[in-house]
Write a protein that holds these residues in place. Structure first.
Motif, short mmCIF file in Angstrom:
data_model
loop_
_atom_site.label_atom_id
_atom_site.label_comp_id
_atom_site.label_asym_id
_atom_site.label_seq_id
_atom_site.Cartn_x
_atom_site.Cartn_y
_atom_site.Cartn_z
N ASP A 1 -4.11 -6.61 10.41
CA ASP A 1 -3.88 -5.45 9.54
C ASP A 1 -2.48 -5.43 8.93
O ASP A 1 -2.05 -4.43 8.35
CB ASP A 1 -4.11 -4.15 10.31
CG ASP A 1 -3.22 -4.04 11.56
OD1 ASP A 1 -2.51 -5.01 11.88
OD2 ASP A 1 -3.24 -2.97 12.20
N LYS B 1 -2.37 -5.74 3.51
CA LYS B 1 -3.53 -5.07 2.92
C LYS B 1 -3.92 -5.75 1.61
O LYS B 1 -3.11 -6.43 0.97
CB LYS B 1 -3.21 -3.60 2.65
CG LYS B 1 -2.71 -2.82 3.86
CD LYS B 1 -3.76 -2.73 4.94
CE LYS B 1 -3.37 -1.75 6.05
NZ LYS B 1 -2.15 -2.13 6.78
N GLU B 2 -5.17 -5.57 1.21
CA GLU B 2 -5.67 -6.12 -0.05
C GLU B 2 -4.74 -5.71 -1.20
O GLU B 2 -4.43 -4.54 -1.40
CB GLU B 2 -7.07 -5.59 -0.33
CG GLU B 2 -7.75 -6.20 -1.54
CD GLU B 2 -8.27 -7.60 -1.29
OE1 GLU B 2 -8.38 -8.35 -2.27
OE2 GLU B 2 -8.58 -7.92 -0.12
N ASN C 1 -1.55 -6.30 -1.53
CA ASN C 1 -0.13 -6.18 -1.22
C ASN C 1 0.68 -7.32 -1.84
O ASN C 1 0.26 -8.48 -1.82
CB ASN C 1 0.10 -6.21 0.29
CG ASN C 1 -0.03 -4.89 0.98
OD1 ASN C 1 0.02 -4.82 2.21
ND2 ASN C 1 -0.18 -3.81 0.23
#
Length: 216
Positions: A117, A120-121, A123
């Motif tokens: 985590d 993030k998508e 980033n």
């Protein structure tokens, strides 16, 4: 990327005198960042230069590479008020994903890991390390960011060894540009503040000095 700090520019030349080289790990010139870490004013200057370079370009996350990227990355992240994440050797963190094994100037290495985590998508990630040579470690880090859906804005290092950027075939040196392109990472820019061209400070070796670095 517009920046007032050029590789091997005035600031870089001032800092280079605090980066001595040693014969270490079988390498004639192993550059030691301990030289500037022992001088807070020089270390702070490096942090300021990196923070200035990346303040305006939209960084979401700063990733530091095991292990010296853990020294350089956090103060830069604090200066920019951005999260810092660690990219570690395998077996050091829970809930992690790993990149493939890779080759570096010391031989073959296991891939790096990062927590699932951490990125993030979408980033925008800045990767930090002390030195780039053949680019193997950076390629592993770039792969991790992409695996998690992030975008690497740049890989930034204090020292860049330019002899590996695009050497002739006759030299038999690893070709960093070709390696990154073959791995699908050719679009990722790499920047170093200082190159080997101005790293001329030879460490004063004590009597009886022994190269006790790990074999490569």
């Amino acid at each position: 990327m517009a920046t007032k700090y050029e590789q091997d520019g005035e600031e870089a030349r001032e800092i280079a005198q605090f980066l001595p080289y040693f014969p270490f790990k079988g390498i004639d010139r192993f550059y030691d960042i301990g030289g500037f870490l022992s001088r807070p004013e020089v270390f702070q200057r490096i942090v300021d230069i990196f923070a200035d370079r990346y303040r305006e370009i939209g960084i979401d996350v700063i990733a530091g590479l095991d292990a010296r990227g853990f020294i350089l990355g956090p103060p830069i992240a604090l200066a920019l008020k951005k999260p810092f994440i660690m990219m570690r050797k395998k077996g050091k963190m829970p809930n992690s994903v790993s990149s493939d094994d890779y080759k570096c100037e010391y031989g073959s290495r296991q891939g790096l890991t990062v927590q699932r985590d951490a990125v993030k998508e979408g980033n925008r990630v800045l990767i930090i390390d002390d030195l780039v040579a053949t680019g193997g470690t950076l390629s592993s880090a770039i792969s991790l960011v992409k695996m998690l859906g992030g975008v690497v804005v740049e890989c930034a290092c204090v020292v860049e060894l330019k002899l590996f950027i695009n050497p002739s075939e006759e030299s038999k040196l690893p070709n960093r540009t070709k390696m990154l392109k073959d791995l699908g990472h050719g679009e990722v820019p790499i920047w170093g503040l200082i190159s080997e061209d101005i790293l001329t400070e030879k460490a004063e070796l004590p009597e009886g000095y022994v190269d006790d670095g790990e074999e490569h």
